[in-house]
Write a protein that holds these residues in place. Sequence first.
Motif, mmCIF file in Angstrom:
data_model
loop_
_atom_site.group_PDB
_atom_site.id
_atom_site.type_symbol
_atom_site.label_atom_id
_atom_site.label_comp_id
_atom_site.label_asym_id
_atom_site.label_seq_id
_atom_site.Cartn_x
_atom_site.Cartn_y
_atom_site.Cartn_z
ATOM 1 N N VAL A 161 0.854 -1.185 0.000
ATOM 2 C CA VAL A 161 0.000 0.000 0.000
ATOM 3 C C VAL A 161 0.890 1.234 0.000
ATOM 4 O O VAL A 161 1.844 1.320 0.771
ATOM 5 C CB VAL A 161 -0.904 0.007 1.259
ATOM 6 C CG1 VAL A 161 -1.694 1.287 1.345
ATOM 7 C CG2 VAL A 161 -1.829 -1.194 1.268
ATOM 8 N N LYS A 162 0.574 2.173 -0.883
ATOM 9 C CA LYS A 162 1.243 3.474 -0.840
ATOM 10 C C LYS A 162 0.169 4.540 -0.776
ATOM 11 O O LYS A 162 -0.962 4.338 -1.228
ATOM 12 C CB LYS A 162 2.187 3.675 -2.017
ATOM 13 C CG LYS A 162 1.565 3.627 -3.383
ATOM 14 C CD LYS A 162 2.641 3.757 -4.461
ATOM 15 C CE LYS A 162 2.072 3.425 -5.828
ATOM 16 N NZ LYS A 162 3.109 3.533 -6.869
ATOM 17 N N ILE A 163 0.533 5.664 -0.184
ATOM 18 C CA ILE A 163 -0.436 6.742 -0.005
ATOM 19 C C ILE A 163 0.194 8.035 -0.503
ATOM 20 O O ILE A 163 1.318 8.379 -0.127
ATOM 21 C CB ILE A 163 -0.855 6.866 1.471
ATOM 22 C CG1 ILE A 163 -1.498 5.550 1.934
ATOM 23 C CG2 ILE A 163 -1.813 8.033 1.659
ATOM 24 C CD1 ILE A 163 -1.840 5.490 3.393
ATOM 25 N N GLY A 164 -0.538 8.717 -1.351
ATOM 26 C CA GLY A 164 -0.013 9.957 -1.917
ATOM 27 C C GLY A 164 -1.106 10.760 -2.588
ATOM 28 O O GLY A 164 -2.265 10.729 -2.183
ATOM 29 N N THR A 194 -3.041 3.615 -3.011
ATOM 30 C CA THR A 194 -2.892 2.720 -4.152
ATOM 31 C C THR A 194 -2.439 1.359 -3.649
ATOM 32 O O THR A 194 -1.485 1.263 -2.880
ATOM 33 C CB THR A 194 -1.852 3.269 -5.155
ATOM 34 O OG1 THR A 194 -2.239 4.589 -5.542
ATOM 35 C CG2 THR A 194 -1.742 2.380 -6.374
ATOM 36 N N VAL A 195 -3.125 0.317 -4.085
ATOM 37 C CA VAL A 195 -2.827 -1.049 -3.656
ATOM 38 C C VAL A 195 -2.062 -1.755 -4.764
ATOM 39 O O VAL A 195 -2.422 -1.668 -5.931
ATOM 40 C CB VAL A 195 -4.134 -1.818 -3.341
ATOM 41 C CG1 VAL A 195 -3.837 -3.247 -2.951
ATOM 42 C CG2 VAL A 195 -4.903 -1.099 -2.253
ATOM 43 N N GLY A 196 -0.995 -2.471 -4.381
ATOM 44 C CA GLY A 196 -0.211 -3.215 -5.347
ATOM 45 C C GLY A 196 0.044 -4.637 -4.879
ATOM 46 O O GLY A 196 -0.243 -4.999 -3.738
ATOM 47 N N SER A 200 5.461 2.568 -0.970
ATOM 48 C CA SER A 200 4.833 1.258 -1.129
ATOM 49 C C SER A 200 5.489 0.223 -0.213
ATOM 50 O O SER A 200 6.691 0.003 -0.252
ATOM 51 C CB SER A 200 4.959 0.803 -2.583
ATOM 52 O OG SER A 200 4.290 -0.421 -2.770
ATOM 53 N N ALA A 201 4.671 -0.396 0.646
ATOM 54 C CA ALA A 201 5.151 -1.412 1.583
ATOM 55 C C ALA A 201 3.952 -2.182 2.119
ATOM 56 O O ALA A 201 2.819 -1.703 2.053
ATOM 57 C CB ALA A 201 5.907 -0.757 2.744
ATOM 58 N N VAL A 202 4.207 -3.367 2.650
ATOM 59 C CA VAL A 202 3.138 -4.125 3.300
ATOM 60 C C VAL A 202 2.815 -3.470 4.635
ATOM 61 O O VAL A 202 3.631 -2.738 5.196
ATOM 62 C CB VAL A 202 3.515 -5.613 3.498
ATOM 63 C CG1 VAL A 202 3.703 -6.302 2.164
ATOM 64 C CG2 VAL A 202 4.735 -5.763 4.363
#
Length: 136
Positions: free
Chosen positions: A74-77, A114-116, A88-90
């Motif tokens: 998950v990253k937040i921006g 954003t989910v990856g 981006s990290a768990v």
Amino acid sequence: MTEHKTEIFEKMEAGEIVSAREYGANLRLYHSEFNLSDLTVESGDTVDLIKLPEKGLVVAALFGNNVSLGTSTVKIGTATDDDEFRASAVKTSLTPELCLASNTKCAGKTIIMTVGTADLPTSDNVVHFDVLVADL
């Protein structure tokens, strides 16, 4: 023992005007949360979290969840910097995570998660994001 004072502290003691940006600004809390039982968030999806005001500075942000997000990254921006608040990290820990974005101008930006790599779990999981904004 030597007593040290910050520049702002010295200005206040001298009776000088200190701007709200330096001292005494009002803080507003912007809060967003969603339950993963209500949404199916898959790898590559985004979630709009918070619409920031036009004026102000973000002084801190807090990201939390009540169950592990598993192997999802998950990253937040924002639209212009997708990891401005969190790279981006768990997120397996249940401990809220402080995402410092000191002096980020609000400028009406929308904060986006954003989910990856993997879908978010669909269990009864509440994900929340809080932002403290200094009114300037």
